[in-house]
Write an enzyme that holds these catalytic residues in place. Structure first.
Site, PDB file in Angstrom:
ATOM      1  N   ASP A 181      42.209  50.178  49.491  1.00 17.42           N
ATOM      2  CA  ASP A 181      41.439  49.369  48.287  1.00 17.42           C
ATOM      3  C   ASP A 181      42.886  48.935  47.626  1.00 17.42           C
ATOM      4  O   ASP A 181      43.487  49.762  46.959  1.00 17.42           O
ATOM      5  CB  ASP A 181      40.613  50.404  47.349  1.00 17.42           C
ATOM      6  N   HIS A 182      42.874  47.472  47.497  1.00 15.20           N
ATOM      7  CA  HIS A 182      44.385  47.090  47.311  1.00 15.20           C
ATOM      8  C   HIS A 182      44.728  47.439  45.711  1.00 15.20           C
ATOM      9  O   HIS A 182      45.595  47.058  45.535  1.00 15.20           O
ATOM     10  CB  HIS A 182      44.434  45.611  47.847  1.00 15.20           C
ATOM     11  N   HIS A 244      37.051  48.196  43.903  1.00 13.78           N
ATOM     12  CA  HIS A 244      38.068  48.247  42.681  1.00 13.78           C
ATOM     13  C   HIS A 244      37.929  48.517  41.406  1.00 13.78           C
ATOM     14  O   HIS A 244      38.295  49.363  40.939  1.00 13.78           O
ATOM     15  CB  HIS A 244      38.653  46.527  42.630  1.00 13.78           C
TER      16      HIS A 244
HETATM   17  C1  BG6 Z   1      39.051  41.288  46.855  1.00 12.91           C
HETATM   18  C2  BG6 Z   1      37.741  40.562  46.783  1.00 12.91           C
HETATM   19  O1  BG6 Z   1      38.957  42.603  47.555  1.00 12.91           O
HETATM   20  O2  BG6 Z   1      39.820  41.376  45.767  1.00 12.91           O
HETATM   21  C3  BG6 Z   1      37.945  39.074  46.308  1.00 12.91           C
HETATM   22  O3  BG6 Z   1      37.031  40.532  47.988  1.00 12.91           O
HETATM   23  C4  BG6 Z   1      38.764  38.892  44.904  1.00 12.91           C
HETATM   24  O4  BG6 Z   1      36.889  38.369  46.244  1.00 12.91           O
HETATM   25  C5  BG6 Z   1      40.149  39.850  45.265  1.00 12.91           C
HETATM   26  O5  BG6 Z   1      39.068  37.763  44.929  1.00 12.91           O
HETATM   27  C6  BG6 Z   1      40.859  40.096  43.648  1.00 12.91           C
HETATM   28  O6  BG6 Z   1      42.040  40.655  44.137  1.00 12.91           O
HETATM   29  P1  BG6 Z   1      43.116  40.473  42.954  1.00 12.91           P
HETATM   30  O7  BG6 Z   1      44.355  41.399  43.606  1.00 12.91           O
HETATM   31  O8  BG6 Z   1      43.587  38.773  43.131  1.00 12.91           O
HETATM   32  O9  BG6 Z   1      42.526  40.718  41.597  1.00 12.91           O
END
Ligand code: BG6
Length: 492
Positions: A181-182, A244
């Site tokens: 989960d980045h 997230h």
């Molecule tokens: C991803 C989603 O996991 O996270 C995307 O699938 C979203 O739809 C993205 O744009 C948002 O990540 P960050 O790091 O740009 O907030």
């Protein structure tokens, strides 16, 4: 830092994620000496490519996507020499045999023990099949470690997630699975625990006696882009909230773990997810808002409505925005609403957690024109990375006028803070699962999401809210807070 030699087996080796995130992240680790000099990457993909062609792709991706400009071509060149490419059809077992032979040769050549990091940057539909084939082909045997790193989405509901989990568990043990989960790799998300547990000032007040509500926003300005095929079925609830947003909720709400060890931390996060009140039927309508963007402007640029986007059904009722009121039924949080909000094509790109404290009695400083502003702790996650504390102080030159002031701390990112993938890849190579999602967390998150999805799927268009592209979301989302005497802190 401890470093392990390893081979990374990268499925989706020339795909979008590899180019935009993984190559630059590996490069960042390499140049800072955070990975063992004896590492090697084998990229796998359907198309045929020569080794030099592949290494050129690696160099180009790093040049384009690394967080700062790359001014050492020699270093970049030797980095790219760590990469090889094999074309492989993931359904064809013979291909895995060839991969195995290659791995064995490579491991001997560069004197790497059998430490293998299998990274699946491919369609989730293939996760089960690929893990199975890895095992059949004997690739998961050896005297070192085997780890599986998988990207989201992990299923589209609890049942499909369970099935997927059963499939991969036949080849890998839970301790070997690293679910990405980045958001958990983001510096300021990791900082939430530190801010809470390393500060008397906050930890003592981190409960329903002092906190009135918590607001978590992840707004984006981008639209659905070229992902309509996926997004028009997934929706914001599955795309952002299940993973997230709920992960951020657990980090804000969890009890202090007994040790800073992955198991202890996962245990506490799981307890939060168990205490999360599950909205069903009528409750969903009261507490969860879904919205879709109509046409509007961002930065003066006119933008189409969601339904006009390429690849989206022109009568789609898919949500591009979700806001909600979450309750955590435990001793610490009873009565404190956690408001969450996320959407595409909103006014700005911002991920932020705002902790609103209860006000002091207002008999001293209260007058009609000068109501007290609450104390706020603002944790800026992205793009600003830092902390800010709002307190009340005396307006200079007045007798008793109070003004809110902000104390700001901002990470100095001239050097560029490591990106989420850099930190996560490093942890995966070192075997630290703290910032990866445990199966139990995934399962409980789906159990919260599924009943909401079910109610929404049974409703017609009339219950969908709309918001203009470039706005803060539908008015229903503001009303959700207004009902309880609060408002979203749009911080600017
Ligand atoms: C991803 C989603 O996991 O996270 C995307 O699938 C979203 O739809 C993205 O744009 C948002 O990540 P960050 O790091 O740009 O907030």
């Amino acid at each position: 830092k401890k470093k392990n030699p390893f081979v990374m087996v990268l499925f989706g080796g020339a795909g979008d994620l590899a180019k935009r995130k993984l190559f630059p992240a590996l490069y960042g680790l390499y140049r800072n000496g955070f990975i063992h000099e004896h590492f090697s990457v084998i990229g796998l993909g359907r198309s045929r490519k020569g080794q030099e062609e592949y290494r050129q792709i690696v160099r180009q991706s790093v040049n384009e996507h690394f967080r700062m400009s790359v001014n050492d071509p020699e270093e970049l060149n030797s980095f790219s020499m760590k990469f090889d490419y094999i074309s492989l059809d993931v359904h064809d077992l013979d291909g895995y045999q060839r991969l195995r032979e290659w791995l064995e040769i490579r491991e001997k050549e560069v004197n790497i023990p059998v430490n293998r990091l299998f990274y699946l940057a491919i369609s989730p539909k293939l996760f089960g099949q690929v893990s199975k084939n890895l095992k059949i082909a004997g690739l998961t045997e050896g005297n070192g470690w085997n780890r599986l790193v998988i990207e989201k989405p992990f299923g589209h509901d609890y049942e499909s997630a369970k099935e997927l989990n059963n499939q991969i568990r036949t080849s890998f043990a839970e301790e070997e699975i690293y679910r990405i989960d980045h958001y958990l790799g983001k510096e300021m998300v990791q900082n939430i625990q530190m801010i809470r547990f390393a500060n008397t000032l906050f930890e003592n007040m981190w409960n329903n006696r002092y906190i009135s509500n918590i607001q978590i926003t992840a707004s984006e300005t981008v639209g659905v882009g070229d992902r309509a095929q996926y997004y028009d079925h997934a929706g914001a609830l599955r795309d952002m909230v299940q993973n997230h947003i709920l992960q951020m909720v657990t980090l804000v709400a969890m009890e202090p773990p007994s040790r800073l060890k992955p198991e202890a931390i996962h245990d506490e996060k799981v307890k939060v997810l168990r205490s999360l009140r599950r909205w069903k039927n009528e409750d969903v309508l009261q507490n969860m808002i879904r919205g879709q963007y109509t046409k509007g402007f961002i930065g003066g640029q006119p933008l189409p409505s969601y339904r006009e986007e390429e690849g989206v059904q022109n009568d789609s009722v898919n949500e591009t925005f979700v806001s909600g009121r979450l309750l955590i039924d435990n001793f610490r949080w009873s009565g404190v609403p956690f408001y969450i909000r996320t959407g595409k094509r909103m006014y700005r790109k911002e991920t932020v957690v705002v902790v609103q404290f209860k006000n002091v009695p207002d008999n001293l400083y209260f007058n009609k024109n000068n109501a007290l502003e609450p104390n706020l702790l603002i944790i800026n996650i992205n793009p600003k990375e830092g902390l800010s504390l709002q307190i009340n102080a005396k307006q200079p030159g007045t007798v008793s006028e109070v003004v809110p002031i902000r104390m700001d701390f901002c990470h100095d990112s001239k050097e560029g803070l490591p990106e989420a993938y850099e930190s996560l890849l490093h942890d995966a190579t070192e075997g630290d699962r703290t910032y990866f999602t445990h199966w139990e967390e995934v399962a409980l998150a789906w159990k919260f999401i599924d009943p909401i999805r079910k109610v929404w799927d049974g409703l017609d268009e009339s219950t969908l809210s709309y918001y203009e592209a470039g706005s803060t979301g539908p008015k229903e989302s503001d009303l959700l807070l207004k009902k309880e005497g609060f408002h979203w802190h749009d911080l600017g």
